[in-house]
Design an enzyme around this catalytic site. Structure first.
Site, PDB file in Angstrom:
ATOM      1  N   ARG A 127       1.209  -0.815   0.140  1.00 38.71           N
ATOM      2  CA  ARG A 127      -0.342   0.083   0.149  1.00 38.71           C
ATOM      3  C   ARG A 127       1.137   1.698   0.486  1.00 38.71           C
ATOM      4  O   ARG A 127       0.807   2.007  -1.011  1.00 38.71           O
ATOM      5  CB  ARG A 127      -1.169   0.007   1.603  1.00 38.71           C
ATOM      6  CG  ARG A 127      -1.816   1.108   1.403  1.00 38.71           C
ATOM      7  CD  ARG A 127      -2.782   1.400   3.117  1.00 38.71           C
ATOM      8  NE  ARG A 127      -3.476   0.374   2.181  1.00 38.71           N
ATOM      9  CZ  ARG A 127      -4.345  -0.286   2.866  1.00 38.71           C
ATOM     10  NH1 ARG A 127      -4.388  -0.523   4.108  1.00 38.71           N
ATOM     11  NH2 ARG A 127      -5.348  -1.005   2.378  1.00 38.71           N
ATOM     12  N   TYR A 128       2.070   1.321   0.723  1.00 35.61           N
ATOM     13  CA  TYR A 128       2.928   2.732   1.029  1.00 35.61           C
ATOM     14  C   TYR A 128       3.790   2.385  -0.137  1.00 35.61           C
ATOM     15  O   TYR A 128       4.456   1.164  -0.429  1.00 35.61           O
ATOM     16  CB  TYR A 128       3.131   2.623   2.259  1.00 35.61           C
ATOM     17  CG  TYR A 128       1.400   2.721   3.168  1.00 35.61           C
ATOM     18  CD1 TYR A 128       1.382   3.976   3.321  1.00 35.61           C
ATOM     19  CD2 TYR A 128       1.405   1.840   4.189  1.00 35.61           C
ATOM     20  CE1 TYR A 128      -0.158   3.750   4.277  1.00 35.61           C
ATOM     21  CE2 TYR A 128       0.692   1.397   4.678  1.00 35.61           C
ATOM     22  CZ  TYR A 128      -0.490   2.567   5.077  1.00 35.61           C
ATOM     23  OH  TYR A 128      -1.481   3.370   5.705  1.00 35.61           O
ATOM     24  N   ARG A 131       7.611   0.237   1.176  1.00 34.34           N
ATOM     25  CA  ARG A 131       7.101  -0.890   2.436  1.00 34.34           C
ATOM     26  C   ARG A 131       6.340  -1.461   2.316  1.00 34.34           C
ATOM     27  O   ARG A 131       5.196  -1.634   1.819  1.00 34.34           O
ATOM     28  CB  ARG A 131       7.782  -0.386   3.888  1.00 34.34           C
ATOM     29  CG  ARG A 131       6.440   0.762   3.996  1.00 34.34           C
ATOM     30  CD  ARG A 131       7.011   1.521   5.946  1.00 34.34           C
ATOM     31  NE  ARG A 131       5.082   2.611   5.840  1.00 34.34           N
ATOM     32  CZ  ARG A 131       5.080   3.918   4.958  1.00 34.34           C
ATOM     33  NH1 ARG A 131       5.583   3.821   3.655  1.00 34.34           N
ATOM     34  NH2 ARG A 131       4.477   4.357   5.920  1.00 34.34           N
ATOM     35  N   CYS A 140      -3.893 -17.389  15.282  1.00 35.65           N
ATOM     36  CA  CYS A 140      -2.869 -16.634  16.280  1.00 35.65           C
ATOM     37  C   CYS A 140      -3.093 -17.395  17.527  1.00 35.65           C
ATOM     38  O   CYS A 140      -3.944 -18.459  18.358  1.00 35.65           O
ATOM     39  CB  CYS A 140      -3.239 -15.273  16.589  1.00 35.65           C
ATOM     40  SG  CYS A 140      -3.613 -13.876  15.336  1.00 35.65           S
ATOM     41  N   CYS A 144      -8.967 -12.245  20.056  1.00 41.15           N
ATOM     42  CA  CYS A 144      -9.215 -10.936  19.828  1.00 41.15           C
ATOM     43  C   CYS A 144     -10.492 -10.455  19.276  1.00 41.15           C
ATOM     44  O   CYS A 144     -10.485 -11.085  17.721  1.00 41.15           O
ATOM     45  CB  CYS A 144      -8.105 -10.062  19.805  1.00 41.15           C
ATOM     46  SG  CYS A 144      -7.045 -10.095  20.158  1.00 41.15           S
ATOM     47  N   CYS A 147     -10.535  -8.030  15.855  1.00 40.65           N
ATOM     48  CA  CYS A 147      -9.737  -8.921  15.013  1.00 40.65           C
ATOM     49  C   CYS A 147      -9.639  -7.787  13.925  1.00 40.65           C
ATOM     50  O   CYS A 147     -10.625  -8.062  13.646  1.00 40.65           O
ATOM     51  CB  CYS A 147      -9.452  -9.466  15.069  1.00 40.65           C
ATOM     52  SG  CYS A 147      -8.427  -9.823  13.710  1.00 40.65           S
ATOM     53  N   ARG A 149      -8.252  -8.221  11.000  1.00 37.27           N
ATOM     54  CA  ARG A 149      -8.201  -9.306  10.140  1.00 37.27           C
ATOM     55  C   ARG A 149      -9.454 -10.527   9.720  1.00 37.27           C
ATOM     56  O   ARG A 149      -8.975 -11.277   9.439  1.00 37.27           O
ATOM     57  CB  ARG A 149      -6.842  -9.747   9.516  1.00 37.27           C
ATOM     58  CG  ARG A 149      -6.412  -8.459   9.480  1.00 37.27           C
ATOM     59  CD  ARG A 149      -5.050  -8.744   8.065  1.00 37.27           C
ATOM     60  NE  ARG A 149      -3.842  -7.475   8.395  1.00 37.27           N
ATOM     61  CZ  ARG A 149      -3.572  -7.246   9.345  1.00 37.27           C
ATOM     62  NH1 ARG A 149      -2.741  -8.160  10.426  1.00 37.27           N
ATOM     63  NH2 ARG A 149      -3.004  -5.878   8.431  1.00 37.27           N
ATOM     64  N   ASP A 309     -11.558  -0.736  14.295  1.00 32.33           N
ATOM     65  CA  ASP A 309     -11.738  -0.995  13.212  1.00 32.33           C
ATOM     66  C   ASP A 309     -13.605  -1.236  13.295  1.00 32.33           C
ATOM     67  O   ASP A 309     -13.849  -2.182  13.649  1.00 32.33           O
ATOM     68  CB  ASP A 309     -11.012  -1.786  12.369  1.00 32.33           C
ATOM     69  CG  ASP A 309     -10.055  -1.421  12.078  1.00 32.33           C
ATOM     70  OD1 ASP A 309      -9.433   0.191  11.385  1.00 32.33           O
ATOM     71  OD2 ASP A 309      -8.722  -1.659  12.434  1.00 32.33           O
ATOM     72  N   ASP A 346      -7.801   3.574  11.024  1.00 26.21           N
ATOM     73  CA  ASP A 346      -7.002   3.428   9.539  1.00 26.21           C
ATOM     74  C   ASP A 346      -8.156   3.896   8.777  1.00 26.21           C
ATOM     75  O   ASP A 346      -9.165   3.881   8.807  1.00 26.21           O
ATOM     76  CB  ASP A 346      -7.267   2.469  10.029  1.00 26.21           C
ATOM     77  CG  ASP A 346      -6.358   1.741   9.335  1.00 26.21           C
ATOM     78  OD1 ASP A 346      -5.324   2.290   7.910  1.00 26.21           O
ATOM     79  OD2 ASP A 346      -5.370   0.967  10.763  1.00 26.21           O
ATOM     80  N   LYS A 353      -3.267   4.425   6.774  1.00 32.04           N
ATOM     81  CA  LYS A 353      -3.123   5.303   8.530  1.00 32.04           C
ATOM     82  C   LYS A 353      -3.044   6.569   8.620  1.00 32.04           C
ATOM     83  O   LYS A 353      -2.111   7.543   7.977  1.00 32.04           O
ATOM     84  CB  LYS A 353      -2.305   4.972   9.165  1.00 32.04           C
ATOM     85  CG  LYS A 353      -1.469   3.401   9.696  1.00 32.04           C
ATOM     86  CD  LYS A 353      -0.758   3.172   9.973  1.00 32.04           C
ATOM     87  CE  LYS A 353      -0.292   1.019  10.203  1.00 32.04           C
ATOM     88  NZ  LYS A 353      -0.168   0.544   9.258  1.00 32.04           N
TER      89      LYS A 353
END
Ligand SMILES: *Cc1c(COP(=O)(O)O)cnc(C)c1O
Ligand code: SF4
Length: 400
Positions: A127-128, A131, A140, A144, A147, A149, A309, A346, A353
């Site tokens: 995206r950036y 990087r 995981c 959470c 989450c 994602r 999010d 976001d 970000k």
């Protein structure tokens, strides 16, 4: 069918790890007493399995499981308050009725628009400039409820296949512009050491243009014994320069965590902290001050605080933007500068970000247009005007 990466338990399955279903069993359990893989096998995967361990458990209906799985390590269950349903750790990991239905959020499984920036055939989000985010795992240690994602984490369809990992490494190797690679997921540390060693080694060998290699992992916090001398040797060997952990409440910082963080630091890895701003968990100044001070005490630099999010089943955690500004103002100037992270929202649909920054300095054009007055407000609310700045220069006309 492509091969799905699996977590290989090191010990033979002759004595399968059982779940700790009573309070006495859980209290007697020492997370240091066995391999992390066996602790992984002992994870609670249904809220009913915690009935003998926690009081006041919410009996959610099964539709919740169709949306997002439940997984809690025994170590994480030990940190939960057995009597308080509002315990900040319980709120993060145990499913609630809020997840059962919420029209309007259902379509926002990929609110960050990561799919749109994913390079086809790979699990790279580019995206950036310069990087990339490399999603290596869809698992995981503890899941959470908020989450970001959920579209891939713990979903069979979100599995990252070996072929995608190979194609991702090819992409990094073939793009000399990429100077920063961030391994995330899911959690890269759910991989066996050999697999991590292989991926990191390939990046270092085949992509010498990568100047900064970093990882994000919550497993360090959720299953600290994952951090072994062998893992630290791998991080050191491949010069992983930064590892960001994710902590949302000071209760998650324990002597065991501190001990394992020190091991990572001794391997020459700079450590950062990521936090999600969660209603009922950490949306107050006192909790945030304590969390970030404890973090710098162990040499972990608070990096980002993210807004929650708008993914399905997370709406009850959302803290208003205005409140996030107030929380920031309660930190800046009041605690050590290095303990103050950048607050981030976001942007919907792949905007990326965006820092949330309260205004401390505002600029006003002088009536004659000859310059500007800078109006300043400090952390404690004192103000001053500085007419000198910009004097003698007419402001250029703004074009965009
Ligand atoms: C967060 C993120 C990064 C890393 O951003 P930094 O601000 O450099 O830490 C890179 N790629 C994607 C897609 C991200 O979401
Ligand atoms: S650790 Fe991160 S990726 Fe894993 S479930 Fe939690 S928020 Fe999602």
């Amino acid at each position: 069918m492509p091969t799905v990466l699996e977590i290989k338990p090191v010990q033979a399955a002759a004595h399968p790890a059982t779940k700790l279903l009573t309070r006495a069993e859980l209290d007697a359990y020492d997370p240091r007493s066995e391999s992390w893989q066996r602790q992984f096998q002992r994870r609670y995967t249904h809220h009913s399995e915690l009935k003998g361990v926690l009081k006041g458990l919410e009996d959610v209906n099964e539709t919740v499981y169709g949306k997002f799985a439940v997984a809690v390590t025994p170590y994480m269950a030990q940190l939960m308050d057995p009597n308080d349903p509002q315990c900040p750790i319980r709120l993060q990991y145990l499913p609630s009725h809020f997840e059962e239905t919420k029209p309007g959020f259902a379509t926002l499984l990929d609110q960050l628009g990561e799919e749109g920036d994913t390079i086809p055939g790979t699990s790279i989000v580019h995206r950036y400039p310069r990087r990339v985010l490399f999603l290596v795992s869809n698992t995981c240690a503890t899941l959470c409820r908020f989450c970001t994602r959920k579209r891939m984490v713990s979903q069979p369809a979100g599995s990252v296949h070996k072929e995608q990992i190979e194609a991702s490494i090819d992409y990094i190797a073939n793009n000399p512009d990429i100077e920063d690679v961030l391994l995330s997921g899911g959690d890269p540390l759910t991989f066996a050491d050999e697999r991590l060693d292989d991926i990191l080694g390939q990046i270092r060998r085949r992509a010498p243009h990568v100047r900064f290699l970093r990882m994000g992992s919550r497993m360090v916090v959720q299953l600290p014994t994952r951090v072994t001398p062998e893992l630290c040797a791998i991080l050191e060997k491949h010069r992983v320069q930064m590892l960001n952990i994710h902590i949302n409440h000071p209760k998650e910082i324990t002597p065991l965590l501190r001990e394992r963080v020190k091991m990572i630091q001794k391997a020459g890895v700079m450590m950062g902290l990521q936090t999600v701003c969660l209603k009922g968990v950490n949306d107050n100044v006192a909790t945030m001050r304590e969390l970030f001070m404890q973090s710098i005490e162990m040499g972990v630099r608070p990096y980002y605080v993210y807004s929650t999010d708008m993914v399905e089943g997370a709406h009850h955690f959302v803290v208003p933007h205005r409140r996030m500004l107030e929380l920031y103002e309660g930190l800046r100037g009041w605690i050590s500068g290095p303990a103050v992270p950048t607050f981030i929202v976001d942007g919907l649909g792949g905007l990326g970000k965006l820092p949330i920054i309260p205004q401390y300095v505002t600029e006003e054009l002088l009536p004659d247009g000859s310059g500007t007055t800078i109006k300043c407000r400090n952390y404690a609310g004192k103000t001053v005007e500085m007419p000198g700045l910009g004097l003698g220069f007419a402001l250029p006309t703004q074009s965009n």
